[in-house]
Write an enzyme that holds these catalytic residues in place. Structure first.
Site, short mmCIF file in Angstrom:
data_model
loop_
_atom_site.label_atom_id
_atom_site.label_comp_id
_atom_site.label_asym_id
_atom_site.label_seq_id
_atom_site.Cartn_x
_atom_site.Cartn_y
_atom_site.Cartn_z
N THR A 249 -13.53 -13.71 19.88
CA THR A 249 -13.16 -13.78 21.31
C THR A 249 -12.32 -15.04 21.53
O THR A 249 -11.24 -14.98 22.14
CB THR A 249 -14.43 -13.81 22.18
OG1 THR A 249 -15.15 -12.59 21.96
CG2 THR A 249 -14.11 -13.96 23.65
N ASN B 251 -12.98 -1.01 17.33
CA ASN B 251 -14.43 -1.17 17.12
C ASN B 251 -15.24 0.04 17.58
O ASN B 251 -16.30 0.32 17.04
CB ASN B 251 -14.93 -2.44 17.83
CG ASN B 251 -14.39 -2.58 19.23
OD1 ASN B 251 -13.19 -2.56 19.45
ND2 ASN B 251 -15.27 -2.71 20.19
N GLN C 14 -12.30 -5.73 12.83
CA GLN C 14 -13.01 -4.57 12.25
C GLN C 14 -12.41 -4.10 10.93
O GLN C 14 -13.06 -3.37 10.20
CB GLN C 14 -13.06 -3.40 13.26
CG GLN C 14 -13.84 -3.70 14.52
CD GLN C 14 -15.35 -3.85 14.30
OE1 GLN C 14 -15.89 -3.46 13.26
NE2 GLN C 14 -16.03 -4.42 15.27
N SER D 228 -13.88 -12.36 12.80
CA SER D 228 -15.20 -12.71 13.33
C SER D 228 -16.22 -12.75 12.19
O SER D 228 -16.30 -11.80 11.40
CB SER D 228 -15.61 -11.66 14.36
OG SER D 228 -16.95 -11.85 14.75
N HIS E 116 -19.60 -12.58 12.13
CA HIS E 116 -20.78 -11.71 12.08
C HIS E 116 -20.45 -10.25 11.76
O HIS E 116 -21.34 -9.45 11.59
CB HIS E 116 -21.65 -11.85 13.34
CG HIS E 116 -21.05 -11.39 14.62
ND1 HIS E 116 -21.65 -10.45 15.43
CD2 HIS E 116 -19.92 -11.75 15.26
CE1 HIS E 116 -20.91 -10.27 16.50
NE2 HIS E 116 -19.86 -11.05 16.43
N THR F 199 -16.97 -30.89 17.63
CA THR F 199 -17.60 -30.97 16.31
C THR F 199 -17.72 -29.58 15.72
O THR F 199 -18.15 -28.64 16.39
CB THR F 199 -19.00 -31.62 16.45
OG1 THR F 199 -18.82 -32.90 17.04
CG2 THR F 199 -19.69 -31.77 15.11
N CYS G 213 -20.24 -4.73 23.36
CA CYS G 213 -19.96 -5.76 24.36
C CYS G 213 -20.01 -5.18 25.77
O CYS G 213 -20.21 -5.88 26.73
CB CYS G 213 -18.58 -6.37 24.11
SG CYS G 213 -18.37 -6.94 22.43
N1 PLP Z 1 -12.49 -7.91 18.63
C1 PLP Z 1 -13.12 -6.82 18.18
C2 PLP Z 1 -12.32 -5.64 17.72
C3 PLP Z 1 -14.52 -6.77 18.13
O1 PLP Z 1 -15.13 -5.68 17.68
C4 PLP Z 1 -15.24 -7.90 18.58
C5 PLP Z 1 -16.72 -7.88 18.64
O2 PLP Z 1 -17.33 -6.84 18.83
C6 PLP Z 1 -14.53 -9.02 19.03
C7 PLP Z 1 -13.16 -8.98 19.03
C8 PLP Z 1 -15.25 -10.25 19.50
O3 PLP Z 1 -15.76 -10.95 18.38
P1 PLP Z 1 -16.81 -12.13 18.54
O4 PLP Z 1 -18.13 -11.50 18.76
O5 PLP Z 1 -16.73 -12.87 17.24
O6 PLP Z 1 -16.36 -12.97 19.67
#
Ligand code: PLP
Length: 378
Positions: A73, A148, A178, A198, A200, A236, A324
């Site tokens: 994000t 996603n 993704q 990202s 995670h 930091t 999200c």
């Molecule tokens: N972009 C895409 C395509 C995503 O699937 C996601 C998270 O679901 C994000 C951006 C946001 O990533 P983050 O959770 O690292 O902010």
């Protein structure tokens, strides 16, 4: 603890216990990377080691900048707000981007910037419509590498070429969250100037990600303060997150081919098991142009939010629309863009595999999906 089957890998992966142990071991004795004492210098070395691991993973060049952020994000925000070309120019993107791109674009548009969103067809991106939006005055293009929610893979390299033919100096950004970890790819293959990643989604802890900027891209920091991250992102460094991201990509690289094959096999098995139990189920989007781990399924007559809750009670995690956006009653903007009606979009669930599922878990998941769907059908 209940044995859950996580079929929501696109929302994020649980870091493997061995990964957690390795990261905790690595950061022992390391403190603030900006400190000059030995614990600080140890932390600095770990941050740089992680940066090199990410550089290798995406095959970036030595001069390319890898700016660690709090996630994709923030990386998307830095790309969109931080690219200096934006102030007096126009930008093209697509209507199926993640909210972290679309919300910024709405904001830029509200500030007077010309923003054009290319349409999609029921099957994928509408390349003619996208091409028609790009002109010699377009300075920035942002196209996600894979969606996603639907798993659709967008031809970023082809789109970048097409755009550069019309606007040679255009900066191409791709939210590639993704695609990495689900396909063999690299920043070169995408032909992008900027990509967002990202942690995670790659097996690292949540709360870390990065923006990769090719050497020639001029960026303005959005978080100012200290000199961290080459002055591109003050504050930091998130040492544990950054080390985790470096380790995650290092762990992923040697097993990527095998993992992709396992995702594909698992997805195909699961689809087959669901299809034979649910005669009305509809698989959206063509498997040849979607991620190997993602199924977008419509269960006519079955509301996906109710199905999600019923499956959750059975120990199975799936998603209705994007994670999200869950909690919001509106249907997904992505499915609506692909021309599903509101009612149809509310009948779609997303299943996304990590590649680690066992065949018997997939059979159990299909049985539960069929049972819950039958009970949920109106
Ligand atoms: N972009 C895409 C395509 C995503 O699937 C996601 C998270 O679901 C994000 C951006 C946001 O990533 P983050 O959770 O690292 O902010």
């Amino acid at each position: 603890m209940e044995h859950r089957i996580n079929l929501d890998a696109n929302a994020g992966l649980m870091p493997h216990p061995q990964h957690v142990a390795r990261v905790l071991e690595k950061i022992k004795g390391a403190l603030n990377p900006s400190s000059l004492h030995r614990p600080g210098q140890r932390a600095r070395a770990l941050v740089e080691e992680a940066r090199e691991a990410v550089r290798e993973f995406i095959a970036a060049q030595r001069g390319d900048k890898i700016i660690f952020t709090s996630g994709a994000t923030e990386a998307n925000s830095l790309a969109l707000y931080g690219s200096n070309v934006l102030q007096t120019s126009s930008i093209v993107s697509t209507s199926i981007e993640h909210h972290s791109v679309l919300e910024v674009l709405h904001d830029l548009n509200a500030r007077g910037l010309d923003v054009k969103l290319a349409k999609v067809t029921p099957f994928g991106i509408d390349l003619d419509n996208l091409a028609a939006q790009i002109s010699s005055t377009t300075k920035f293009l942002s196209v996600m590498a894979a969606n996603n929610e639907t798993g659709i893979i967008l031809p970023v390299a082809k789109i970048a070429e097409l755009a550069r033919n019309v606007a040679p100096k255009i900066i191409v950004h791709s939210d590639a969250v993704q695609l990495f970890g689900r396909a063999k790819t690299s920043i070169d293959l995408l032909k992008a100037d900027l990509i967002s990643l990202s942690g995670h989604k790659l097996g690292a802890f949540a709360g870390v990600g990065c923006l990769v900027a090719r050497e020639h891209v001029d960026l303005t920091p959005q978080v100012r303060g200290g000199p961290q991250e080459g002055r591109m992102r003050a504050g930091t460094e998130n040492l544990i997150g950054i080390v985790s991201m470096g380790e995650a990509v290092r762990e992923l690289s040697p097993k990527l081919d095998q993992l992709i094959a396992k995702m594909r096999t698992g997805r195909d098995q699961l689809w087959h098991e669901i299809e034979k139990r649910c005669p009305k189920v509809e698989r959206l989007f063509n498997e040849a142009t979607t991620l190997p781990n993602t199924l977008s399924l419509r269960f006519p007559g079955s509301r996906s939010d109710d199905l999600l809750v019923a499956l959750d009670l059975k120990g199975i995690s799936v998603s209705a629309g994007s994670a999200c956006a869950s909690g919001k009653p509106e249907p997904s903007h992505v499915l609506l863009a692909h021309q599903l009606s509101h009612a149809q979009a509310k009948e779609v669930i997303r299943i996304s595999l990590s590649g680690d599922e066992l065949p018997e878990e997939l059979v159990r998941a299909a049985e539960q999906i069929a049972q819950c769907n039958a009970a949920n059908e109106r």
